[in-house]
Design a protein around this motif. Structure first.
Motif, PDB file in Angstrom:
ATOM      1  N   LEU A 261       0.833  -1.208   0.000  1.00 58.92           N
ATOM      2  CA  LEU A 261       0.000   0.000   0.000  1.00 58.92           C
ATOM      3  C   LEU A 261       0.865   1.253   0.000  1.00 58.92           C
ATOM      4  N   GLY A 262       1.970   1.197   0.732  1.00 59.47           N
ATOM      5  CA  GLY A 262       2.848   2.355   0.779  1.00 59.47           C
ATOM      6  C   GLY A 262       3.452   2.656  -0.584  1.00 59.47           C
ATOM      7  N   GLY A 263       3.635   1.618  -1.379  1.00 61.03           N
ATOM      8  CA  GLY A 263       4.222   1.822  -2.696  1.00 61.03           C
ATOM      9  C   GLY A 263       3.188   2.158  -3.746  1.00 61.03           C
ATOM     10  N   ALA A 264       1.896   2.177  -3.341  1.00 60.66           N
ATOM     11  CA  ALA A 264       0.830   2.355  -4.329  1.00 60.66           C
ATOM     12  C   ALA A 264       0.501   3.818  -4.569  1.00 60.66           C
ATOM     13  N   GLY A 265       1.264   4.741  -4.019  1.00 54.95           N
ATOM     14  CA  GLY A 265       0.992   6.151  -4.267  1.00 54.95           C
ATOM     15  C   GLY A 265       0.342   6.832  -3.084  1.00 54.95           C
ATOM     16  N   LEU A 266      -0.105   8.055  -3.293  1.00 51.83           N
ATOM     17  CA  LEU A 266      -0.597   8.892  -2.201  1.00 51.83           C
ATOM     18  C   LEU A 266      -1.822   8.287  -1.528  1.00 51.83           C
ATOM     19  N   LEU A 267      -2.696   7.673  -2.351  1.00 47.98           N
ATOM     20  CA  LEU A 267      -3.942   7.138  -1.826  1.00 47.98           C
ATOM     21  C   LEU A 267      -3.676   5.985  -0.862  1.00 47.98           C
ATOM     22  N   GLY A 268      -2.542   5.301  -1.029  1.00 43.05           N
ATOM     23  CA  GLY A 268      -2.262   4.126  -0.219  1.00 43.05           C
ATOM     24  C   GLY A 268      -1.627   4.449   1.107  1.00 43.05           C
ATOM     25  N   LEU A 269      -1.266   5.694   1.326  1.00 44.52           N
ATOM     26  CA  LEU A 269      -0.489   5.999   2.535  1.00 44.52           C
ATOM     27  C   LEU A 269      -1.307   5.796   3.803  1.00 44.52           C
ATOM     28  N   LEU A 270      -2.582   6.209   3.777  1.00 42.42           N
ATOM     29  CA  LEU A 270      -3.405   6.077   4.986  1.00 42.42           C
ATOM     30  C   LEU A 270      -3.629   4.613   5.368  1.00 42.42           C
ATOM     31  N   PRO A 271      -4.101   3.763   4.416  1.00 42.27           N
ATOM     32  CA  PRO A 271      -4.230   2.339   4.764  1.00 42.27           C
ATOM     33  C   PRO A 271      -2.894   1.701   5.120  1.00 42.27           C
ATOM     34  N   ALA A 272      -1.817   2.175   4.507  1.00 44.22           N
ATOM     35  CA  ALA A 272      -0.510   1.619   4.872  1.00 44.22           C
ATOM     36  C   ALA A 272      -0.195   1.944   6.324  1.00 44.22           C
ATOM     37  N   GLY A 273      -0.527   3.184   6.728  1.00 42.20           N
ATOM     38  CA  GLY A 273      -0.319   3.552   8.128  1.00 42.20           C
ATOM     39  C   GLY A 273      -1.172   2.716   9.057  1.00 42.20           C
ATOM     40  N   LEU A 274      -2.398   2.462   8.639  1.00 39.57           N
ATOM     41  CA  LEU A 274      -3.294   1.623   9.450  1.00 39.57           C
ATOM     42  C   LEU A 274      -2.712   0.223   9.611  1.00 39.57           C
ATOM     43  N   ALA A 275      -2.222  -0.323   8.488  1.00 41.38           N
ATOM     44  CA  ALA A 275      -1.646  -1.669   8.545  1.00 41.38           C
ATOM     45  C   ALA A 275      -0.416  -1.697   9.445  1.00 41.38           C
TER      46      ALA A 275
END
Lengths: 116, 248
Positions: free
Chosen positions: B197-211
């Motif tokens: 998710l972190g590598g998926a761009g700006l939209l992925g940052l929040l779910p990456a943080g959640l994970a």
């Protein structure tokens, strides 16, 4: 402390405590069949599932092994599977069975009972 | 791992180590066992070396461990439990350190292999059976005969009781192995989420943080499971020994 030496109840109580401290009277041990302290519902469910299945697995292994040993292909397996299922239910029953030493309408023996 | 699929199980693969030793089957698993055993000896040896009346921190920890298992033995098995204390103590510490070391990154969890836990369980079951036979001789087999049952039903019930006894082999080993493996798979999966998710761009940052947050919680949960499962293994060993010593 503060007990009259002649007080029979206080004395027997203290004697019992002292004997227990010295390990003269083996304490009545009835360990909880549960493994974990204060298990959650999910933990209980997982344990029931595991106990239920494990007996069946052992029975399958024994049946399959005996079949292999004697070349009686399905028959030992067929015989052992219901036994394993019953053993699994027995495991679960042990987990939740009422204490056989507790007073109550229990069919199991509770020790020397002259009334029966 | 970041190549688009979650590879949660390769962490349990064994890799040969140390050249010649590796060709003989030496891998991370026995290495971690040796580390766990060495660490146990180190903590107990170094901790108890001062022999202080007022213990220091390490000595207090060693004494706490000792007394915890000692009380567990004597309370669960009874007065005879002291004789089995060395066995239960060894077993408890071996599993405890194996579980706890496994939480560290790059470390291998040897208790996440059914081969290891089943071997430990076989030792426990064989020991309880031998103890029961040694104490009660042939009377031990009355353990498999339920009380107050018509004689006619015994041919059916005794095999069931024996199977129930043998089912400990599976339930004890699978409990430890499944708990450890499930925890590490979860960690790996959520770790992969963070990277993907972190590598998926700006939209992925929040779910990456959640994970990442979930993974942080999971690490704490893993520590709890590591201690709890070592405790469960030890207390069940004590209960089985109690049954063997007292027969019911």
């Amino acid at each position: 402390m503060g007990q009259e030496p002649g007080d029979p109840r206080g004395f027997s109580e203290r004697l019992r405590a002292a004997r227990e401290r010295q390990g003269l009277d083996p304490r009545p041990t009835r360990p909880e069949p549960s493994g974990a302290p204060d298990p959650s519902a999910f933990a209980v469910g997982a344990r029931v599932a595991l106990d239920l299945v494990s007996a069946l697995l052992v029975a399958c292994a024994i049946g399959w092994g005996l079949d292999r040993l004697f070349g009686t292909k399905p028959w030992f397996l067929i015989g052992f599977v219901p036994l394993g299922g019953a053993a699994g239910v027995l495991n679960v029953w042990r987990m939740f069975a009422p204490d056989p030493k507790a007073p109550g309408p229990d069919r199991r023996k509770t020790g020397p009972d002259p009334g029966r | 791992m970041a190549a688009g699929k979650i590879d949660a199980l390769s962490q349990f693969a064994l890799h040969p180590m140390f050249g010649e030793l590796g060709r003989m089957g030496f891998s991370q698993s026995p290495l971690m066992m040796a580390v766990a055993a060495g660490l146990t000896l180190l903590i107990l040896g170094v901790g108890m070396a001062p022999r202080a009346m007022v213990p220091g921190r390490l000595q207090a920890a060693a004494e706490l461990l000792y007394e915890f298992v000692y009380n567990m033995c004597s309370e669960t098995i009874g007065e005879e439990g002291r004789r089995f204390f060395p066995f239960v103590f060894t077993l408890f510490l071996f599993i405890l350190f194996g579980n706890l070391l496994g939480v560290f990154p790059y470390f291998f969890t040897f208790t996440s292999h059914i081969a290891v836990t089943l071997a430990l369980t076989i030792v426990v079951v064989v020991l309880t059976t031998v103890v029961g036979l040694a104490i009660h001789k042939l009377h031990f087999f009355s353990y498999f005969v339920p009380e107050g049952v018509p004689k006619l039903l015994l041919p059916l019930l005794v095999p069931i009781e024996i199977l129930s006894y043998l089912s400990r082999l599976i339930s004890l080993s699978v409990r430890l192995f499944a708990n450890m493996m499930a925890g590490h798979v979860m960690l790996e999966v959520f770790g992969a989420f963070v990277i993907m998710l972190g590598g998926a761009g700006l939209l992925g940052l929040l779910p990456a943080g959640l994970a990442l947050g979930v993974n942080t919680v999971l690490i704490g949960f893993e520590l709890l499971v590591a201690v709890l499962q070592a405790y469960v293994f030890a207390i069940l060993t004590c209960i089985y020994l109690h049954d063997a010593v007292h027969l019911h």
